[in-house]
Design a protein around this motif. Structure first.
Motif, mmCIF file in Angstrom:
data_model
loop_
_atom_site.group_PDB
_atom_site.id
_atom_site.type_symbol
_atom_site.label_atom_id
_atom_site.label_comp_id
_atom_site.label_asym_id
_atom_site.label_seq_id
_atom_site.Cartn_x
_atom_site.Cartn_y
_atom_site.Cartn_z
ATOM 1 N N LEU A 148 30.635 101.882 51.542
ATOM 2 C CA LEU A 148 30.331 101.383 50.206
ATOM 3 C C LEU A 148 29.664 102.451 49.351
ATOM 4 O O LEU A 148 29.023 103.374 49.864
ATOM 5 C CB LEU A 148 29.384 100.176 50.315
ATOM 6 C CG LEU A 148 29.905 98.967 51.098
ATOM 7 C CD1 LEU A 148 28.768 98.011 51.396
ATOM 8 C CD2 LEU A 148 30.994 98.258 50.305
ATOM 9 N N PRO A 149 29.739 102.307 48.020
ATOM 10 C CA PRO A 149 28.948 103.169 47.129
ATOM 11 C C PRO A 149 27.456 102.945 47.352
ATOM 12 O O PRO A 149 27.033 101.906 47.873
ATOM 13 C CB PRO A 149 29.378 102.704 45.730
ATOM 14 C CG PRO A 149 30.698 102.028 45.924
ATOM 15 C CD PRO A 149 30.633 101.407 47.283
ATOM 16 N N THR A 150 26.647 103.905 46.936
ATOM 17 C CA THR A 150 25.199 103.827 47.165
ATOM 18 C C THR A 150 24.562 102.623 46.489
ATOM 19 O O THR A 150 23.479 102.189 46.886
ATOM 20 C CB THR A 150 24.513 105.104 46.667
ATOM 21 O OG1 THR A 150 24.816 105.284 45.273
ATOM 22 C CG2 THR A 150 25.012 106.323 47.442
ATOM 23 N N LEU A 151 25.216 102.064 45.471
ATOM 24 C CA LEU A 151 24.687 100.896 44.763
ATOM 25 C C LEU A 151 24.404 99.737 45.709
ATOM 26 O O LEU A 151 23.497 98.940 45.476
ATOM 27 C CB LEU A 151 25.695 100.453 43.697
ATOM 28 C CG LEU A 151 25.365 99.179 42.908
ATOM 29 C CD1 LEU A 151 24.180 99.425 41.991
ATOM 30 C CD2 LEU A 151 26.580 98.732 42.108
ATOM 31 N N TYR A 152 25.188 99.648 46.802
ATOM 32 C CA TYR A 152 25.091 98.495 47.697
ATOM 33 C C TYR A 152 24.094 98.699 48.828
ATOM 34 O O TYR A 152 23.919 97.817 49.660
ATOM 35 C CB TYR A 152 26.473 98.166 48.251
ATOM 36 C CG TYR A 152 27.445 97.788 47.167
ATOM 37 C CD1 TYR A 152 27.484 96.494 46.663
ATOM 38 C CD2 TYR A 152 28.302 98.729 46.606
ATOM 39 C CE1 TYR A 152 28.354 96.137 45.650
ATOM 40 C CE2 TYR A 152 29.177 98.397 45.587
ATOM 41 C CZ TYR A 152 29.200 97.100 45.106
ATOM 42 O OH TYR A 152 30.048 96.754 44.091
ATOM 43 N N GLY A 153 23.439 99.836 48.874
ATOM 44 C CA GLY A 153 22.366 100.048 49.827
ATOM 45 C C GLY A 153 22.813 100.009 51.269
ATOM 46 O O GLY A 153 23.793 100.632 51.663
ATOM 47 N N VAL A 178 13.734 96.772 45.379
ATOM 48 C CA VAL A 178 14.623 95.678 44.998
ATOM 49 C C VAL A 178 15.182 95.973 43.615
ATOM 50 O O VAL A 178 14.682 96.846 42.895
ATOM 51 C CB VAL A 178 13.897 94.305 44.970
ATOM 52 C CG1 VAL A 178 13.495 93.878 46.368
ATOM 53 C CG2 VAL A 178 12.705 94.333 44.038
ATOM 54 N N ARG A 179 16.193 95.217 43.227
ATOM 55 C CA ARG A 179 16.735 95.315 41.882
ATOM 56 C C ARG A 179 16.114 94.248 40.994
ATOM 57 O O ARG A 179 15.454 93.322 41.465
ATOM 58 C CB ARG A 179 18.262 95.181 41.919
ATOM 59 C CG ARG A 179 18.942 96.406 42.517
ATOM 60 C CD ARG A 179 20.434 96.215 42.701
ATOM 61 N NE ARG A 179 21.136 95.929 41.452
ATOM 62 C CZ ARG A 179 22.470 95.897 41.364
ATOM 63 N NH1 ARG A 179 23.217 96.131 42.437
ATOM 64 N NH2 ARG A 179 23.044 95.623 40.213
ATOM 65 N N ALA A 180 16.353 94.381 39.694
ATOM 66 C CA ALA A 180 15.844 93.408 38.722
ATOM 67 C C ALA A 180 16.404 92.023 39.028
ATOM 68 O O ALA A 180 17.461 91.884 39.667
ATOM 69 C CB ALA A 180 16.220 93.839 37.308
ATOM 70 N N PRO A 181 15.721 90.951 38.583
ATOM 71 C CA PRO A 181 16.173 89.589 38.900
ATOM 72 C C PRO A 181 17.622 89.310 38.536
ATOM 73 O O PRO A 181 18.327 88.635 39.282
ATOM 74 C CB PRO A 181 15.214 88.709 38.102
ATOM 75 C CG PRO A 181 13.982 89.524 37.968
ATOM 76 C CD PRO A 181 14.455 90.940 37.830
ATOM 77 N N ARG A 182 18.056 89.818 37.382
ATOM 78 C CA ARG A 182 19.446 89.627 36.960
ATOM 79 C C ARG A 182 20.057 90.991 36.671
ATOM 80 O O ARG A 182 19.895 91.537 35.573
ATOM 81 C CB ARG A 182 19.517 88.731 35.718
ATOM 82 C CG ARG A 182 19.040 87.305 35.983
ATOM 83 C CD ARG A 182 19.368 86.383 34.832
ATOM 84 N NE ARG A 182 19.019 84.998 35.126
ATOM 85 C CZ ARG A 182 19.415 83.955 34.408
ATOM 86 N NH1 ARG A 182 20.166 84.150 33.325
ATOM 87 N NH2 ARG A 182 19.056 82.727 34.736
ATOM 88 N N SER A 183 20.749 91.539 37.654
ATOM 89 C CA SER A 183 21.266 92.896 37.482
ATOM 90 C C SER A 183 22.573 93.153 38.214
ATOM 91 O O SER A 183 23.152 94.228 38.060
ATOM 92 C CB SER A 183 20.218 93.910 37.975
ATOM 93 O OG SER A 183 19.918 93.705 39.348
ATOM 94 N N ASN A 230 15.850 96.145 53.916
ATOM 95 C CA ASN A 230 15.319 95.614 55.170
ATOM 96 C C ASN A 230 15.602 94.122 55.306
ATOM 97 O O ASN A 230 15.930 93.634 56.393
ATOM 98 C CB ASN A 230 13.819 95.878 55.273
ATOM 99 C CG ASN A 230 13.512 97.326 55.598
ATOM 100 O OD1 ASN A 230 14.367 98.057 56.099
ATOM 101 N ND2 ASN A 230 12.294 97.763 55.314
ATOM 102 N N ASP A 231 15.465 93.374 54.204
ATOM 103 C CA ASP A 231 15.753 91.947 54.259
ATOM 104 C C ASP A 231 17.227 91.696 54.547
ATOM 105 O O ASP A 231 17.588 90.786 55.305
ATOM 106 C CB ASP A 231 15.350 91.271 52.949
ATOM 107 C CG ASP A 231 13.846 91.124 52.804
ATOM 108 O OD1 ASP A 231 13.134 91.279 53.813
ATOM 109 O OD2 ASP A 231 13.377 90.868 51.681
ATOM 110 N N LEU A 232 18.093 92.509 53.947
ATOM 111 C CA LEU A 232 19.526 92.343 54.197
ATOM 112 C C LEU A 232 19.847 92.586 55.666
ATOM 113 O O LEU A 232 20.598 91.818 56.289
ATOM 114 C CB LEU A 232 20.335 93.305 53.323
ATOM 115 C CG LEU A 232 21.846 93.222 53.572
ATOM 116 C CD1 LEU A 232 22.426 91.987 52.911
ATOM 117 C CD2 LEU A 232 22.558 94.474 53.092
#
Length: 364
Positions: A204-209, A243-248, A258-260
């Motif tokens: 995946l691209p880096t966006l998806y961690g 983390v990312r913003a609430p709506r992003s 880590n949670d994922l």
């Protein structure tokens, strides 16, 4: 993080006011609550720091935030709260923000803070379960339920003695909110899904961690309503942020990496229900007993009309729909119409007279 953003947030009284109103269930004694795990989660550390700020113990707050940042150095909200706690500790002033403050990074962080503080004040009390979980088969070990409105995800264990929240996590959603209808609308769907696999970060691209858990959107109910789109995942975040913003997102549900990874180890592919709901109503488990009885009778009446046996029955009040319940079960039939052991999704709608009627059925 630019100095202008840090200064603007430091000057924002909203953070101090919200920190001063965090509910008592996130103060130092919160370890007594079942929602707090034995290990210290970063959000538990953040809650403890906010409780210290509420009590005016700024030295304790800075210490706890420093400990948090030593573990999660890219936790941007914690960075800025640390700066504020330092200023308050030294007697610094907290002035109103500039009237023309429109930095989108500041807005995103303030939105994240509001989501966190509001959700922490509304933690479900022990013994309450989401009303959506009308009945869980013993074969379901856990359920992931996401309150899209609050940006919180709850991992709920299911065992012989009941259902218990074991993880309470921050979650980001689509940038246009929830209620997906069409491809490209940047909304997170509302519905009941399951994980279909795992994608490693190197795919995946880096966006998806750290990776992604694809979901089964669109499901049969979505398709019956003409909803389109695909690629709705649970996924991580870039490594340069916590983390990312609430709506992003573009419609996915995002978690810290880590949670994922923790969820990946606990969610079973093609088995664990993942429920994306506009909001959750938490009720005593006993309340659901009376609510499901008429539907169980209707299912039994339907079953008895043919040579059918059912096992592993689960019932879910369908989010975003009035009077709709998804029944999932393994169906066995002696005739030639249906293969033995078929996994079935059956949608029941409560009619105006209170009777229950099957409105859609498909095999999984």
């Amino acid at each position: 993080m630019g100095r202008g953003l840090a200064t603007a947030l430091l000057a924002t009284s909203l953070l101090l006011v919200a920190a001063a109103t965090i509910a008592d269930n996130v103060v130092d004694g919160a370890a007594d609550e079942p929602l707090v795990r034995a290990e210290i989660h970063p959000e538990d550390r953040l809650s403890a720091a906010l409780a210290a700020m509420r009590d005016g113990r700024y030295a304790v707050a800075t210490q706890r935030l420093a400990q948090l940042l030593s573990i999660e150095p890219n936790f941007r909200l914690a960075q800025l709260l640390y700066a504020q706690a330092l200023a308050l500790r030294s007697g610094g002033r907290v002035d109103p923000p500039p009237a023309n403050e429109d930095d989108p990074r500041l807005g995103a962080l303030l939105a994240e803070y509001r989501n966190r503080s509001d959700a922490l004040r509304a933690l479900p009390a022990p013994g309450l379960v989401p009303s959506l979980l009308m009945k869980l088969s013993d074969q379901i070990g856990n359920v992931l339920v996401v309150d899209l409105g609050k940006g919180r995800a709850y991992l709920i264990d299911n065992n012989g003695s009941g259902q218990y929240v074991v993880r309470n996590l921050y979650a980001g959603i689509g940038r246009n909110g929830y209620g997906k209808r069409n491809a490209g609308d940047l909304r997170t769907p509302v519905g009941i899904y399951r994980v279909t696999g795992w994608m490693d970060d190197d795919q995946l691209p880096t966006l998806y961690g750290a990776g992604a858990l694809p979901l089964s959107y669109p499901n049969s109910w979505d398709r019956s309503l003409g909803r389109t789109g695909s690629g709705i995942w649970l996924h991580g975040v870039p490594t340069d942020t916590y983390v990312r913003a609430p709506r992003s997102s573009e419609g996915c549900v995002t978690f810290s990496n880590n949670d994922l990874l923790s969820l990946r180890s606990q969610l079973r592919v093609d088995s664990t229900p993942v429920i994306l709901a506009e909001q959750l109503d938490w009720v005593p488990a006993a309340q659901l007993d009376a609510e499901r009885e008429p539907l169980l009778k209707a299912i039994e009446d339907w079953r008895s009309q043919g040579e059918i046996t059912l096992s592993d029955l689960s019932l879910f009040a369908y989010p975003g729909e009035s009077g709709l319940v998804l029944a999932q079960f393994v169906q066995n039939q002696t005739g030639d119409n249906l293969a033995s052991g078929a996994r079935t999704d059956q949608y029941w709608r409560r009619q105006d007279d209170g009777a229950w009627k099957i409105v859609r059925e498909m095999n999984r």
